[in-house]
Design an enzyme around this catalytic site. Structure first.
Site, mmCIF file in Angstrom:
data_model
loop_
_atom_site.group_PDB
_atom_site.id
_atom_site.type_symbol
_atom_site.label_atom_id
_atom_site.label_comp_id
_atom_site.label_asym_id
_atom_site.label_seq_id
_atom_site.Cartn_x
_atom_site.Cartn_y
_atom_site.Cartn_z
ATOM 1 C CB SER A 1 36.789 51.220 66.295
ATOM 2 O OG SER A 1 35.395 50.718 65.943
ATOM 3 C CG HIS B 1 38.271 54.474 63.524
ATOM 4 N ND1 HIS B 1 39.172 54.569 62.786
ATOM 5 C CD2 HIS B 1 37.369 53.231 63.168
ATOM 6 C CE1 HIS B 1 39.008 53.909 61.709
ATOM 7 N NE2 HIS B 1 37.997 53.106 61.749
ATOM 8 C CG ASP C 1 34.718 51.920 61.915
ATOM 9 O OD1 ASP C 1 35.328 51.884 61.017
ATOM 10 O OD2 ASP C 1 34.859 51.472 62.989
ATOM 11 C CG MET D 1 29.864 50.434 58.358
ATOM 12 S SD MET D 1 29.864 48.825 59.058
ATOM 13 C CE MET D 1 28.721 48.989 60.085
ATOM 14 C CG HIS E 1 37.126 53.262 58.075
ATOM 15 N ND1 HIS E 1 37.141 51.990 58.857
ATOM 16 C CD2 HIS E 1 37.244 53.312 56.729
ATOM 17 C CE1 HIS E 1 37.332 51.483 57.671
ATOM 18 N NE2 HIS E 1 37.432 51.878 56.332
ATOM 19 C CG MET F 1 34.276 51.089 55.960
ATOM 20 S SD MET F 1 34.021 49.775 57.140
ATOM 21 C CE MET F 1 33.659 50.713 58.679
ATOM 22 C CG MET G 1 40.282 48.214 55.642
ATOM 23 S SD MET G 1 39.829 48.881 57.153
ATOM 24 C CE MET G 1 38.903 47.620 57.895
ATOM 25 C CG ASP H 1 40.006 49.637 61.046
ATOM 26 O OD1 ASP H 1 39.623 48.937 62.004
ATOM 27 O OD2 ASP H 1 39.186 50.441 60.530
HETATM 28 C C1 DX5 Z 1 35.901 47.059 60.504
HETATM 29 C C2 DX5 Z 1 35.828 48.580 61.028
HETATM 30 C C3 DX5 Z 1 36.819 48.488 62.084
HETATM 31 C C4 DX5 Z 1 36.189 47.781 63.311
HETATM 32 C C5 DX5 Z 1 37.413 47.327 64.309
HETATM 33 O O1 DX5 Z 1 34.975 47.205 59.252
HETATM 34 O O2 DX5 Z 1 36.292 49.508 60.164
HETATM 35 O O3 DX5 Z 1 37.269 49.765 62.607
HETATM 36 O O4 DX5 Z 1 35.449 48.492 64.327
HETATM 37 O O5 DX5 Z 1 37.054 46.577 65.161
HETATM 38 P P1 DX5 Z 1 37.869 45.264 65.909
HETATM 39 O O6 DX5 Z 1 39.313 46.026 66.507
HETATM 40 O O7 DX5 Z 1 37.006 44.694 66.931
HETATM 41 O O8 DX5 Z 1 38.323 44.536 64.599
HETATM 42 ZN ZN ZN Z 2 37.298 51.255 60.767
#
Ligand code: DX5
Ligand code: ZN
Length: 201
Positions: A6, A28, A30, A32, A55, A57, A126, A160
């Site tokens: 990520s 990965h 992310d 948001m 992913h 969110m 998660m 994750d």
């Molecule tokens: C959190 C994300 C993760 C995050 C993981 O909301 O979905 O993918 O980036 O980061 P670390 O490994 O730092 O927890």
């Molecule tokens: Zn993630």
């Protein structure tokens, strides 16, 4: 066990390029929306050297699937807690020949998603509250991974949040580990090597 890196905590494209050229299995992404989680971002320009594991969110799942399917990802994962019709979204993602994942937040029980397991390619546990990198691994995630493994579906199990060289031992039953800040807060290659040593001995 595969590593999906990520880059949520990386803010420049040179470092993202450096990361995708490391010995990782997936990148990965992310995404948001500022609604489902407080933070908001947009990632439409990524090097497609490693298969993409997206992913979402987000609350407006369809809008973001339409936007991010254009990146030709291997997986798109959305959240069970969005309140959308889960089966309709699963079928929508599959229509584009993209593998589909369903994610559960730390407060959601595995039992709640049992009806959907036969239709999923991936289940994302998660192990932190979704929304930001660099948080502490939640121990209860270990039981969820164990349960999902016992249920023996055709899905892969991904975990994750909060994975580093000391917490990775707890998630050995997972098929894919997402790792963000542990890799990106040091020498990427070295950190990945450390993780692999913990995985393979
Ligand atoms: C959190 C994300 C993760 C995050 C993981 O909301 O979905 O993918 O980036 O980061 P670390 O490994 O730092 O927890
Ligand atoms: Zn993630």
């Amino acid at each position: 066990m595969k590593i999906s890196a990520s880059f949520l905590t990386i803010d420049n494209i040179d470092n993202v390029n450096k990361l995708v050229n490391c010995d990782i299995d997936y990148l990965h992404l992310d995404i948001m929306d500022g609604i489902f989680v407080n933070n908001k971002n947009e990632v439409l320009d990524v090097p497609h050297i490693k298969p993409l594991d997206i992913h979402l969110m987000v609350s407006d799942v369809y809008k973001y699937i339409d936007k991010y399917k254009t990146l030709n990802p291997l997986y798109i994962t959305f959240h069970y807690e969005t309140g959308v019709d889960i089966l309709s979204v699963i079928n929508y993602i599959k229509k584009f020949n993209i593998k589909v994942g369903l994610s559960i937040k730390p407060s959601t029980k595995v039992e709640e998603i049992i009806p959907y397991l036969p239709y999923l390619d991936l289940v994302l546990v998660m192990s932190v509250e979704p929304g930001k990198g660099g948080q502490t691994f939640i121990m209860d995630s270990i039981n969820k991974i164990k349960k999902l493994k016992e249920l023996k579906g055709n899905y892969v199990i991904e975990v994750d949040g909060g994975i580093n060289d000391s917490t990775i031992k707890y998630v050995s039953d997972a098929d894919i580990v997402v790792v963000g800040s542990y890799i990106t807060s040091g020498n990427y290659e070295e950190r990945i090597k450390n993780l692999k040593e913990k995985i393979y001995g």
